[in-house]
Design an enzyme around this catalytic site. Structure first.
Site, PDB file in Angstrom:
ATOM      1  N   ASP A 204      34.861  43.422  42.790  1.00  0.00           N
ATOM      2  CA  ASP A 204      35.102  43.089  44.195  1.00  0.00           C
ATOM      3  C   ASP A 204      34.301  44.064  45.047  1.00  0.00           C
ATOM      4  OD1 ASP A 204      36.924  41.321  43.109  1.00  0.00           O
ATOM      5  OD2 ASP A 204      38.579  41.905  44.418  1.00  0.00           O
TER       6      ASP A 204
ATOM      7  N   LYS B 144      36.165  36.903  49.336  1.00  0.00           N
ATOM      8  CA  LYS B 144      37.454  37.599  49.429  1.00  0.00           C
ATOM      9  C   LYS B 144      37.658  38.025  50.874  1.00  0.00           C
ATOM     10  CE  LYS B 144      39.944  41.737  47.861  1.00  0.00           C
ATOM     11  NZ  LYS B 144      39.932  42.907  46.946  1.00  0.00           N
TER      12      LYS B 144
ATOM     13  N   LYS C 252      39.529  34.095  47.641  1.00  0.00           N
ATOM     14  CA  LYS C 252      40.560  35.097  47.367  1.00  0.00           C
ATOM     15  C   LYS C 252      41.065  35.633  48.696  1.00  0.00           C
ATOM     16  CE  LYS C 252      41.536  39.631  45.335  1.00  0.00           C
ATOM     17  NZ  LYS C 252      41.073  40.717  44.422  1.00  0.00           N
TER      18      LYS C 252
END
EC number: 4.1.2.4
Length: 226
Positions: free
Chosen positions: A84, A146, A188
């Site tokens: 990430d 995300k 996400k």
């Protein structure tokens, strides 16, 4: 819904013992991934058998030079299943799109095929910034957008007209844009997801079912989503 969860322990004061305990909890709960800072990756890697290891990069600011980001992601790819990485937020806010594009193409490429989730830090973005960034993330070959680090500053978010936490409305907007553009990207959502009701509302808003290859929920309290 627990199988959609990325269980994240990312506080700067996390101890090694707490990171180890978190890995064991992740395995027990059966989450999708256990997400930690790079220093803990070698410690928790042997403890994860069913659960993927997710490691954050250039977290939470996205402020390292591209060369440093490439080197870090390349090293993390040797141990992590998923990475990430924070988008270069300052460049995004400066609208220096050519530099953002060069950075993300290089950084995603350095992951060597590992699943990459690019953190856009939605609370900080205006619409024209976020949608241009989504386009670049797709072009770079990342796997997920995300929404947040979970460390966004509430006062600055308010000045941009945004809530600091994840909302079903933002989740729906991201998913809708991805679908309209035909991008092969998952979503996400992270930041302030602390109840099963919140999680369900977000998953329903995305509208893609409960496939962890397409939908993830980041939280530090996964047991609350059971």
């Amino acid at each position: 819904m627990i199988h959609l969860v990325d269980y994240a322990l990312l506080k700067p004061y996390l101890t090694v013992d707490e990171a180890v305990a978190g890995a064991r909890k992740a395995e027990e709960l059966g989450v999708a991934a256990y997400c930690v800072n790079p220093i803990y990756a070698p410690v928790v890697r042997p403890l994860l058998r069913k659960v993927k290891l997710c490691v954050v990069a250039d977290f939470p600011f996205g402020a390292l030079p591209t060369a440093s980001r490439i080197a870090l992601v390349s090293r993390l790819a040797e141990v992590a299943d998923e990475i990430d990485v924070v988008a270069p937020i300052g460049l995004v806010k400066s609208r220096r799109w050519a530099e953002v594009r060069r950075d993300l193409i290089s950084v995603v490429g350095a992951a060597g095929g590992r699943v990459v989730k690019v953190i856009t830090e939605e609370p900080y973005l205006r619409d024209e910034e976020r949608y241009t960034l989504y386009d670049i993330i797709a072009e770079a070959g990342a796997h997920f957008i995300k929404s947040s680090t979970g460390f966004a500053e509430e006062a600055y978010a308010a000045r941009q007209g945004n809530p600091v936490h994840s909302t079903p409305e933002r989740a729906a907007a991201i998913a809708r844009y991805i679908k309209e553009k035909g991008y092969r990207l998952g979503v996400k959502m992270a930041g302030g997801i602390r109840t099963r009701e919140q999680a369900k509302a977000i998953v329903d808003a995305i509208g893609w079912g409960e496939d962890p290859a397409r939908v993830r929920l980041g939280t530090s309290t996964p047991e609350a989503l059971l």
